[in-house]
Motif scaffolding. Structure first.
Motif, PDB file in Angstrom:
ATOM      1  N   LEU A   8    -111.259 -25.908 -50.960  1.00 10.72           N
ATOM      2  CA  LEU A   8    -111.847 -25.196 -52.083  1.00 10.72           C
ATOM      3  C   LEU A   8    -111.198 -23.828 -52.312  1.00 10.72           C
ATOM      4  O   LEU A   8    -111.141 -23.339 -53.426  1.00 10.72           O
ATOM      5  CB  LEU A   8    -113.350 -25.008 -51.863  1.00 10.72           C
ATOM      6  N   VAL A   9    -110.737 -23.205 -51.254  1.00  8.83           N
ATOM      7  CA  VAL A   9    -110.142 -21.877 -51.371  1.00  8.83           C
ATOM      8  C   VAL A   9    -108.629 -22.040 -51.535  1.00  8.83           C
ATOM      9  O   VAL A   9    -107.965 -22.560 -50.644  1.00  8.83           O
ATOM     10  CB  VAL A   9    -110.453 -21.031 -50.115  1.00  8.83           C
ATOM     11  N   PRO A  10    -108.107 -21.641 -52.684  1.00 11.55           N
ATOM     12  CA  PRO A  10    -106.662 -21.787 -52.866  1.00 11.55           C
ATOM     13  C   PRO A  10    -105.907 -20.807 -51.975  1.00 11.55           C
ATOM     14  O   PRO A  10    -106.348 -19.686 -51.742  1.00 11.55           O
ATOM     15  CB  PRO A  10    -106.450 -21.449 -54.339  1.00 11.55           C
ATOM     16  N   ARG A  11    -104.792 -21.254 -51.469  1.00 11.34           N
ATOM     17  CA  ARG A  11    -103.970 -20.415 -50.610  1.00 11.34           C
ATOM     18  C   ARG A  11    -103.077 -19.538 -51.471  1.00 11.34           C
ATOM     19  O   ARG A  11    -102.582 -19.965 -52.503  1.00 11.34           O
ATOM     20  CB  ARG A  11    -103.107 -21.266 -49.698  1.00 11.34           C
ATOM     21  N   LEU A  12    -102.902 -18.326 -51.008  1.00  8.20           N
ATOM     22  CA  LEU A  12    -101.975 -17.433 -51.692  1.00  8.20           C
ATOM     23  C   LEU A  12    -100.560 -17.830 -51.312  1.00  8.20           C
ATOM     24  O   LEU A  12    -100.235 -17.997 -50.145  1.00  8.20           O
ATOM     25  CB  LEU A  12    -102.235 -15.983 -51.286  1.00  8.20           C
ATOM     26  N   ARG A  13     -99.754 -17.975 -52.295  1.00  5.67           N
ATOM     27  CA  ARG A  13     -98.373 -18.327 -52.019  1.00  5.67           C
ATOM     28  C   ARG A  13     -97.479 -17.332 -52.734  1.00  5.67           C
ATOM     29  O   ARG A  13     -97.904 -16.602 -53.615  1.00  5.67           O
ATOM     30  CB  ARG A  13     -98.057 -19.743 -52.459  1.00  5.67           C
ATOM     31  N   GLU A  14     -96.249 -17.312 -52.340  1.00  6.21           N
ATOM     32  CA  GLU A  14     -95.294 -16.385 -52.935  1.00  6.21           C
ATOM     33  C   GLU A  14     -95.037 -16.791 -54.380  1.00  6.21           C
ATOM     34  O   GLU A  14     -94.855 -17.961 -54.682  1.00  6.21           O
ATOM     35  CB  GLU A  14     -93.995 -16.431 -52.133  1.00  6.21           C
ATOM     36  N   PRO A  15     -95.029 -15.808 -55.286  1.00  9.98           N
ATOM     37  CA  PRO A  15     -94.783 -16.147 -56.691  1.00  9.98           C
ATOM     38  C   PRO A  15     -93.380 -16.721 -56.881  1.00  9.98           C
ATOM     39  O   PRO A  15     -92.485 -16.492 -56.071  1.00  9.98           O
ATOM     40  CB  PRO A  15     -94.918 -14.815 -57.421  1.00  9.98           C
ATOM     41  N   ALA A  16     -93.226 -17.415 -57.958  1.00 14.70           N
ATOM     42  CA  ALA A  16     -91.929 -18.007 -58.267  1.00 14.70           C
ATOM     43  C   ALA A  16     -90.883 -16.905 -58.413  1.00 14.70           C
ATOM     44  O   ALA A  16     -91.197 -15.798 -58.849  1.00 14.70           O
ATOM     45  CB  ALA A  16     -92.027 -18.813 -59.555  1.00 14.70           C
ATOM     46  N   PRO A  17     -89.637 -17.197 -58.056  1.00 12.90           N
ATOM     47  CA  PRO A  17     -88.593 -16.174 -58.161  1.00 12.90           C
ATOM     48  C   PRO A  17     -88.419 -15.628 -59.574  1.00 12.90           C
ATOM     49  O   PRO A  17     -88.158 -14.444 -59.741  1.00 12.90           O
ATOM     50  CB  PRO A  17     -87.334 -16.910 -57.696  1.00 12.90           C
ATOM     51  N   ALA A  18     -88.579 -16.468 -60.575  1.00  9.36           N
ATOM     52  CA  ALA A  18     -88.451 -15.984 -61.958  1.00  9.36           C
ATOM     53  C   ALA A  18     -89.558 -14.988 -62.277  1.00  9.36           C
ATOM     54  O   ALA A  18     -89.327 -13.985 -62.959  1.00  9.36           O
ATOM     55  CB  ALA A  18     -88.488 -17.156 -62.936  1.00  9.36           C
ATOM     56  N   LEU A  19     -90.754 -15.225 -61.771  1.00  9.94           N
ATOM     57  CA  LEU A  19     -91.874 -14.306 -61.986  1.00  9.94           C
ATOM     58  C   LEU A  19     -91.643 -12.991 -61.239  1.00  9.94           C
ATOM     59  O   LEU A  19     -91.947 -11.918 -61.752  1.00  9.94           O
ATOM     60  CB  LEU A  19     -93.178 -14.963 -61.544  1.00  9.94           C
ATOM     61  N   GLN A  20     -91.096 -13.074 -60.032  1.00 14.77           N
ATOM     62  CA  GLN A  20     -90.769 -11.863 -59.282  1.00 14.77           C
ATOM     63  C   GLN A  20     -89.739 -11.027 -60.031  1.00 14.77           C
ATOM     64  O   GLN A  20     -89.858  -9.804 -60.121  1.00 14.77           O
ATOM     65  CB  GLN A  20     -90.216 -12.215 -57.906  1.00 14.77           C
ATOM     66  N   LEU A  21     -88.730 -11.695 -60.564  1.00 14.25           N
ATOM     67  CA  LEU A  21     -87.686 -11.003 -61.311  1.00 14.25           C
ATOM     68  C   LEU A  21     -88.264 -10.340 -62.556  1.00 14.25           C
ATOM     69  O   LEU A  21     -87.976  -9.172 -62.848  1.00 14.25           O
ATOM     70  CB  LEU A  21     -86.574 -11.975 -61.691  1.00 14.25           C
ATOM     71  N   LEU A  22     -89.095 -11.053 -63.282  1.00 13.88           N
ATOM     72  CA  LEU A  22     -89.716 -10.507 -64.483  1.00 13.88           C
ATOM     73  C   LEU A  22     -90.585  -9.302 -64.147  1.00 13.88           C
ATOM     74  O   LEU A  22     -90.524  -8.267 -64.819  1.00 13.88           O
ATOM     75  CB  LEU A  22     -90.538 -11.584 -65.190  1.00 13.88           C
ATOM     76  N   ALA A  23     -91.390  -9.406 -63.100  1.00 10.27           N
ATOM     77  CA  ALA A  23     -92.245  -8.285 -62.694  1.00 10.27           C
ATOM     78  C   ALA A  23     -91.404  -7.086 -62.281  1.00 10.27           C
ATOM     79  O   ALA A  23     -91.726  -5.941 -62.630  1.00 10.27           O
ATOM     80  CB  ALA A  23     -93.157  -8.720 -61.553  1.00 10.27           C
ATOM     81  N   SER A  24     -90.318  -7.327 -61.582  1.00 14.39           N
ATOM     82  CA  SER A  24     -89.435  -6.251 -61.152  1.00 14.39           C
ATOM     83  C   SER A  24     -88.823  -5.528 -62.343  1.00 14.39           C
ATOM     84  O   SER A  24     -88.801  -4.290 -62.400  1.00 14.39           O
ATOM     85  CB  SER A  24     -88.339  -6.823 -60.256  1.00 14.39           C
ATOM     86  N   VAL A  25     -88.320  -6.279 -63.304  1.00 13.04           N
ATOM     87  CA  VAL A  25     -87.708  -5.680 -64.498  1.00 13.04           C
ATOM     88  C   VAL A  25     -88.753  -4.905 -65.296  1.00 13.04           C
ATOM     89  O   VAL A  25     -88.485  -3.793 -65.766  1.00 13.04           O
ATOM     90  CB  VAL A  25     -87.024  -6.769 -65.352  1.00 13.04           C
ATOM     91  N   ILE A  26     -89.943  -5.452 -65.428  1.00 17.70           N
ATOM     92  CA  ILE A  26     -91.003  -4.763 -66.168  1.00 17.70           C
ATOM     93  C   ILE A  26     -91.370  -3.446 -65.490  1.00 17.70           C
ATOM     94  O   ILE A  26     -91.488  -2.410 -66.148  1.00 17.70           O
ATOM     95  CB  ILE A  26     -92.242  -5.668 -66.320  1.00 17.70           C
ATOM     96  N   ILE A  27     -91.511  -3.452 -64.179  1.00 15.06           N
ATOM     97  CA  ILE A  27     -91.881  -2.233 -63.452  1.00 15.06           C
ATOM     98  C   ILE A  27     -90.807  -1.164 -63.605  1.00 15.06           C
ATOM     99  O   ILE A  27     -91.106  -0.002 -63.878  1.00 15.06           O
ATOM    100  CB  ILE A  27     -92.142  -2.557 -61.965  1.00 15.06           C
ATOM    101  N   VAL A  28     -89.548  -1.554 -63.452  1.00 15.76           N
ATOM    102  CA  VAL A  28     -88.463  -0.575 -63.544  1.00 15.76           C
ATOM    103  C   VAL A  28     -88.376   0.015 -64.950  1.00 15.76           C
ATOM    104  O   VAL A  28     -88.262   1.228 -65.125  1.00 15.76           O
ATOM    105  CB  VAL A  28     -87.117  -1.213 -63.117  1.00 15.76           C
ATOM    106  N   PHE A  29     -88.472  -0.833 -65.966  1.00 10.69           N
ATOM    107  CA  PHE A  29     -88.360  -0.309 -67.324  1.00 10.69           C
ATOM    108  C   PHE A  29     -89.597   0.489 -67.729  1.00 10.69           C
ATOM    109  O   PHE A  29     -89.476   1.453 -68.485  1.00 10.69           O
ATOM    110  CB  PHE A  29     -88.060  -1.434 -68.317  1.00 10.69           C
ATOM    111  N   LEU A  30     -90.772   0.126 -67.219  1.00 17.35           N
ATOM    112  CA  LEU A  30     -91.958   0.947 -67.500  1.00 17.35           C
ATOM    113  C   LEU A  30     -91.839   2.326 -66.862  1.00 17.35           C
ATOM    114  O   LEU A  30     -92.201   3.335 -67.477  1.00 17.35           O
ATOM    115  CB  LEU A  30     -93.232   0.246 -67.022  1.00 17.35           C
ATOM    116  N   LEU A  31     -91.330   2.373 -65.630  1.00 17.82           N
ATOM    117  CA  LEU A  31     -91.131   3.676 -65.000  1.00 17.82           C
ATOM    118  C   LEU A  31     -90.067   4.468 -65.763  1.00 17.82           C
ATOM    119  O   LEU A  31     -90.222   5.671 -65.978  1.00 17.82           O
ATOM    120  CB  LEU A  31     -90.719   3.532 -63.539  1.00 17.82           C
TER     121      LEU A  31
END
Length: 187
Positions: A8-31
């Motif tokens: 019933l409890v979903p396990r936390l797993r590492e996000p997909a590499p494409a999602l990691q890349l997108l989040a990284s680019v968004i954070i850098v450009f927002l800063l």
């Protein structure tokens, strides 16, 4: 009973590499965007202080102040436009290999540690450059108060500082995009 609870409890797993890349680019450009807003506002206040000191002078000095404010507004608009275009171009060039071959997983196999390292180094670089330019602007403000009214020099210094910051910020973001492109290049 333990098995039923674990299902019933979903396990936390590492996000997909494409999602990691997108989040990284968004954070850098927002800063980058936030740092650009911060420094442009500090320089805008610096120029406003010069304009305030020049209210008692003749019209040529006031025209010079208005001209400097117009150039500063142009620099601000160009920097925001450059950041926006840079963000879109970075996303397009990083994700073209991903969408060209939708079933390929080898494109984004680079490690999360490398991505985190590149992102943190870029964030540190942007924060350092912004701090340095804020200190330089504060020193100019201090010199303006000590030396007295020297509008042409300080207006020129403010405009040069703003334009130099835009170029250095663009270089930081370009170097980051180049690093990511090298990490995720197709083998």
């Amino acid at each position: 009973m333990n098995n039923s609870l674990s299902r019933l409890v979903p396990r936390l797993r590492e996000p997909a590499p494409a999602l990691q890349l997108l989040a990284s680019v968004i954070i850098v450009f927002l800063l980058g965007f936030g740092a650009d807003i911060l420094l442009q506002r500090a320089i805008e206040l610096f120029v406003a202080g010069i304009v305030e000191q020049d209210t008692l002078f003749y019209s040529a000095v006031r025209q010079q102040d208005v001209f400097a404010q117009n150039i500063l507004a142009l620099i601000k608009q160009l920097s925001f436009l450059a950041l926006g275009v840079g963000y879109v171009v970075t996303l397009v060039f990083l994700f073209i290999p991903f969408y060209r071959r939708p079933r390929s997983t080898t494109v984004f196999q680079s490690g999360s540690k490398q991505l985190l390292k590149a992102t943190l180094l870029t964030l540190r670089g942007i924060a350092t450059v912004t701090f340095i330019f804020l200190v330089v602007t504060a020193i100019y403000e201090l010199f303006l108060r000590i030396v007295g009214n020297q509008p042409p020099f300080f207006l020129l210094a403010a405009l040069v500082t703003a334009s130099m910051y835009v170029f250095i910020l663009a270089y930081c973001l370009f170097a980051y995009a180049k690093e990511l492109r090298g990490m995720y290049r197709e083998q």
